[in-house]
Scaffold this motif. Structure first.
Motif, PDB file in Angstrom:
ATOM      1  N   ARG A  96       0.824  -1.218   0.000  1.00 54.46           N
ATOM      2  CA  ARG A  96       0.000   0.000   0.000  1.00 54.46           C
ATOM      3  C   ARG A  96       0.856   1.265   0.000  1.00 54.46           C
ATOM      4  NH1 ARG A  96      -4.720  -2.174   4.056  1.00 54.46           N
ATOM      5  NH2 ARG A  96      -5.913  -3.223   2.425  1.00 54.46           N
ATOM      6  N   GLN A  97       2.017   1.166   0.620  1.00 53.84           N
ATOM      7  CA  GLN A  97       2.887   2.347   0.665  1.00 53.84           C
ATOM      8  C   GLN A  97       3.641   2.565  -0.636  1.00 53.84           C
ATOM      9  OE1 GLN A  97       5.189   1.628   4.169  1.00 53.84           O
ATOM     10  NE2 GLN A  97       4.025   3.113   5.346  1.00 53.84           N
ATOM     11  N   HIS A  98       4.002   1.472  -1.285  1.00 52.15           N
ATOM     12  CA  HIS A  98       4.955   1.616  -2.394  1.00 52.15           C
ATOM     13  C   HIS A  98       4.407   1.333  -3.790  1.00 52.15           C
ATOM     14  CE1 HIS A  98       8.439   2.335   0.111  1.00 52.15           C
ATOM     15  NE2 HIS A  98       7.982   1.410   0.930  1.00 52.15           N
ATOM     16  N   ILE A  99       3.311   0.595  -3.892  1.00 48.81           N
ATOM     17  CA  ILE A  99       2.891   0.166  -5.236  1.00 48.81           C
ATOM     18  C   ILE A  99       1.465   0.605  -5.558  1.00 48.81           C
ATOM     19  CG2 ILE A  99       2.686  -1.792  -6.832  1.00 48.81           C
ATOM     20  CD1 ILE A  99       4.517  -3.374  -4.917  1.00 48.81           C
ATOM     21  N   GLY A 100       1.318   1.249  -6.724  1.00 43.59           N
ATOM     22  CA  GLY A 100      -0.006   1.558  -7.253  1.00 43.59           C
ATOM     23  C   GLY A 100      -0.304   0.550  -8.354  1.00 43.59           C
ATOM     24  N   LEU A 119      -9.059   8.608  -3.797  1.00 43.91           N
ATOM     25  CA  LEU A 119      -8.537   8.806  -2.433  1.00 43.91           C
ATOM     26  C   LEU A 119      -8.407   7.503  -1.645  1.00 43.91           C
ATOM     27  CD1 LEU A 119     -10.357  12.059  -1.246  1.00 43.91           C
ATOM     28  CD2 LEU A 119      -8.171  11.841  -2.407  1.00 43.91           C
ATOM     29  N   LEU A 120      -9.067   6.454  -2.142  1.00 42.18           N
ATOM     30  CA  LEU A 120      -9.140   5.203  -1.377  1.00 42.18           C
ATOM     31  C   LEU A 120      -7.777   4.605  -0.967  1.00 42.18           C
ATOM     32  CD1 LEU A 120     -11.141   3.146  -0.168  1.00 42.18           C
ATOM     33  CD2 LEU A 120     -11.024   1.897  -2.346  1.00 42.18           C
ATOM     34  N   PRO A 121      -6.818   4.463  -1.920  1.00 42.26           N
ATOM     35  CA  PRO A 121      -5.551   3.841  -1.508  1.00 42.26           C
ATOM     36  C   PRO A 121      -4.837   4.608  -0.404  1.00 42.26           C
ATOM     37  CG  PRO A 121      -5.680   3.947  -3.898  1.00 42.26           C
ATOM     38  CD  PRO A 121      -6.833   4.751  -3.363  1.00 42.26           C
ATOM     39  N   GLN A 122      -4.962   5.922  -0.414  1.00 41.66           N
ATOM     40  CA  GLN A 122      -4.306   6.706   0.628  1.00 41.66           C
ATOM     41  C   GLN A 122      -4.950   6.417   1.975  1.00 41.66           C
ATOM     42  OE1 GLN A 122      -3.196  10.808  -0.410  1.00 41.66           O
ATOM     43  NE2 GLN A 122      -4.442  10.568  -2.228  1.00 41.66           N
ATOM     44  N   LYS A 123      -6.267   6.295   1.950  1.00 47.16           N
ATOM     45  CA  LYS A 123      -6.970   5.982   3.200  1.00 47.16           C
ATOM     46  C   LYS A 123      -6.571   4.590   3.686  1.00 47.16           C
ATOM     47  CE  LYS A 123     -10.950   8.951   2.477  1.00 47.16           C
ATOM     48  NZ  LYS A 123     -12.296   9.022   1.941  1.00 47.16           N
ATOM     49  N   LEU A 124      -6.511   3.634   2.736  1.00 48.42           N
ATOM     50  CA  LEU A 124      -6.147   2.267   3.110  1.00 48.42           C
ATOM     51  C   LEU A 124      -4.726   2.214   3.657  1.00 48.42           C
ATOM     52  CD1 LEU A 124      -7.693   0.209   0.155  1.00 48.42           C
ATOM     53  CD2 LEU A 124      -8.472   0.256   2.528  1.00 48.42           C
ATOM     54  N   ARG A 127      -2.924   6.972   5.403  1.00 49.34           N
ATOM     55  CA  ARG A 127      -2.448   8.354   5.264  1.00 49.34           C
ATOM     56  C   ARG A 127      -3.638   9.296   5.178  1.00 49.34           C
ATOM     57  NH1 ARG A 127       1.853   6.102   1.866  1.00 49.34           N
ATOM     58  NH2 ARG A 127       0.499   6.039   0.077  1.00 49.34           N
ATOM     59  N   ARG A 128      -3.385  10.553   5.550  1.00 52.85           N
ATOM     60  CA  ARG A 128      -4.418  11.555   5.330  1.00 52.85           C
ATOM     61  C   ARG A 128      -4.388  11.891   3.852  1.00 52.85           C
ATOM     62  NH1 ARG A 128      -5.385  16.891   8.520  1.00 52.85           N
ATOM     63  NH2 ARG A 128      -4.137  17.608   6.795  1.00 52.85           N
ATOM     64  N   PRO A 129      -5.498  11.714   3.119  1.00 55.08           N
ATOM     65  CA  PRO A 129      -5.451  11.908   1.672  1.00 55.08           C
ATOM     66  C   PRO A 129      -4.912  13.284   1.283  1.00 55.08           C
ATOM     67  CG  PRO A 129      -7.561  11.007   2.318  1.00 55.08           C
ATOM     68  CD  PRO A 129      -6.834  11.355   3.588  1.00 55.08           C
ATOM     69  N   ASN A 130      -3.981  13.282   0.332  1.00 57.74           N
ATOM     70  CA  ASN A 130      -3.462  14.526  -0.194  1.00 57.74           C
ATOM     71  C   ASN A 130      -4.393  14.978  -1.314  1.00 57.74           C
ATOM     72  OD1 ASN A 130      -2.091  16.589  -1.453  1.00 57.74           O
ATOM     73  ND2 ASN A 130      -0.089  15.662  -1.083  1.00 57.74           N
ATOM     74  N   LYS A 131      -5.387  15.799  -0.944  1.00 54.19           N
ATOM     75  CA  LYS A 131      -6.435  16.173  -1.905  1.00 54.19           C
ATOM     76  C   LYS A 131      -5.892  17.073  -3.001  1.00 54.19           C
ATOM     77  CE  LYS A 131     -10.137  15.401   1.340  1.00 54.19           C
ATOM     78  NZ  LYS A 131     -11.086  15.926   2.266  1.00 54.19           N
ATOM     79  N   GLN A 132      -4.879  17.851  -2.666  1.00 53.27           N
ATOM     80  CA  GLN A 132      -4.325  18.763  -3.661  1.00 53.27           C
ATOM     81  C   GLN A 132      -3.725  17.978  -4.836  1.00 53.27           C
ATOM     82  OE1 GLN A 132      -1.613  21.558  -1.892  1.00 53.27           O
ATOM     83  NE2 GLN A 132      -1.107  22.394  -3.918  1.00 53.27           N
ATOM     84  N   LEU A 168      -1.380   6.957  -8.970  1.00 53.84           N
ATOM     85  CA  LEU A 168      -0.393   8.015  -8.776  1.00 53.84           C
ATOM     86  C   LEU A 168      -0.668   8.855  -7.534  1.00 53.84           C
ATOM     87  CD1 LEU A 168       0.042   9.289 -12.429  1.00 53.84           C
ATOM     88  CD2 LEU A 168       1.473   7.689 -11.178  1.00 53.84           C
ATOM     89  N   ALA A 169      -1.938   9.112  -7.273  1.00 55.11           N
ATOM     90  CA  ALA A 169      -2.296   9.970  -6.138  1.00 55.11           C
ATOM     91  C   ALA A 169      -1.958   9.302  -4.815  1.00 55.11           C
ATOM     92  CB  ALA A 169      -3.780  10.317  -6.182  1.00 55.11           C
ATOM     93  N   SER A 170      -1.798   7.978  -4.853  1.00 56.30           N
ATOM     94  CA  SER A 170      -1.555   7.249  -3.612  1.00 56.30           C
ATOM     95  C   SER A 170      -0.178   7.559  -3.037  1.00 56.30           C
ATOM     96  CB  SER A 170      -1.655   5.742  -3.865  1.00 56.30           C
ATOM     97  OG  SER A 170      -0.532   5.317  -4.607  1.00 56.30           O
ATOM     98  N   GLY A 171       0.678   8.194  -3.843  1.00 52.64           N
ATOM     99  CA  GLY A 171       2.014   8.509  -3.349  1.00 52.64           C
ATOM    100  C   GLY A 171       2.984   7.358  -3.522  1.00 52.64           C
TER     101      GLY A 171
END
Ligand SMILES: Nc1ncnc2c1ncn2[C@@H]1O[C@H](COP(=O)(O)OP(=O)(O)OP(=O)(O)O)[C@@H](O)[C@H]1O
Length: 253
Positions: A96-100, A119-124, A127-132, A168-171
């Motif tokens: 979840r941290q490294h792979i989209g 936003l889902l992967p960030q929540k999973l 992390r606090r979703p980076n909405k920007q 990509l948004a997942s970081g």
């Protein structure tokens, strides 16, 4: 320091993925060796495609490199973490941290809008979703105005763009794609490949993609061709024609 001395950047020099002697045997009524002693290093910020005939082991390779499947033997080191040794729940956390992920069938959650899918992967990942970042990516891909729509209201190309934005948004610093253009028409497929190419150049992501499409090679830094679970060819910046003729040679009985 002398002007000619190079600054040492271990981050850049170490491959992001290192697979050593990776084999995978599926047991069943008849054991089947899907991967046979695969050695592979993937550079950071590169776009690598895995090709090969049906059944050659492409998805197995991707799944093992993602920690979705475990190799029978061998080691898989991603960013200095031996993922073949990781147990749950650390393995899922690492993923979840490294792979989209991007799949042929988009795999968007049908009950959620595009915005909430993104936003889902960030929540999973906790992390606090980076909405920007999500807004920027949605705008860049022309999805911002339809962010409140449900996946089934979108075309295939829009759904796949949403899946890319989600990855990509997942970081995550790596994007793994299994036949992401398989369900799309030619023009939309090219658009998706361009986006994936840009993510390595603009966002510094590493993209690993399984595809049957030899024409996709034009977008890749490297094409790995598998045959019978082995790396048969390793081509750098090949043309589609070169890939097509190599595939012919490799898959000839
Ligand atoms: N869970 C499983 N159990 C048993 N055999 C499997 C399993 N998954 C894959 N295989 C076998 O391993 C081999 C490699 O499969 P894999 O899906 O990696 O190939 P592929 O190159 O991605 O094929 P395709 O292009 O058709 O998707 C195939 O012969 C397949 O039948």
């Amino acid at each position: 320091m002398q002007a000619h001395e190079k600054i040492h950047h271990p981050q850049i020099q170490t491959p992001i993925i290192q697979m050593e002697a990776v084999s995978k045997t599926y047991s069943g009524r008849k054991a089947y060796q899907a991967l046979d002693n695969v050695n592979l290093s993937i550079d950071r910020e590169s776009f690598t495609m895995i090709m090969g005939a049906s059944g050659s082991g492409k998805s197995t390779l991707l799944n093992c490199a993602a920690g979705l499947d475990r190799p029978t033997s061998g080691s898989i080191i991603i960013q200095d973490v031996a993922i073949h040794q990781l147990k749950e729940p650390r393995l899922t956390k690492f993923r979840r941290q490294h792979i989209g992920f991007i799949f042929q069938s988009f795999n968007l959650v049908q009950a959620l809008t595009v915005w909430h899918n993104v936003l889902l992967p960030q929540k999973l990942a906790g992390r606090r979703p980076n909405k920007q970042v999500a807004v920027e990516l949605l705008k860049r891909t022309g999805l911002y105005d339809i962010r409140h729509k449900m996946p089934y209201e979108l075309s295939g190309g829009q759904q796949q763009r949403a899946a890319i934005v989600r990855a990509l948004a997942s970081g995550a610093d790596m994007v793994y794609a299994d036949e992401p253009t398989g369900a799309l028409d030619l023009r939309t497929g090219k658009e998706i490949l361009t986006m994936l190419r840009e993510t390595t150049v603009r966002e510094g992501k590493t993209v690993l993609m399984v595809t049957h499409d030899v024409n996709a090679a034009a977008y890749a830094d490297r094409v790995i061709i598998l045959a019978d679970g082995r790396v048969q060819e390793d081509l750098r910046h090949p043309s589609a024609q070169q890939v097509a003729s190599t595939m012919m040679e490799v898959t000839q009985p």
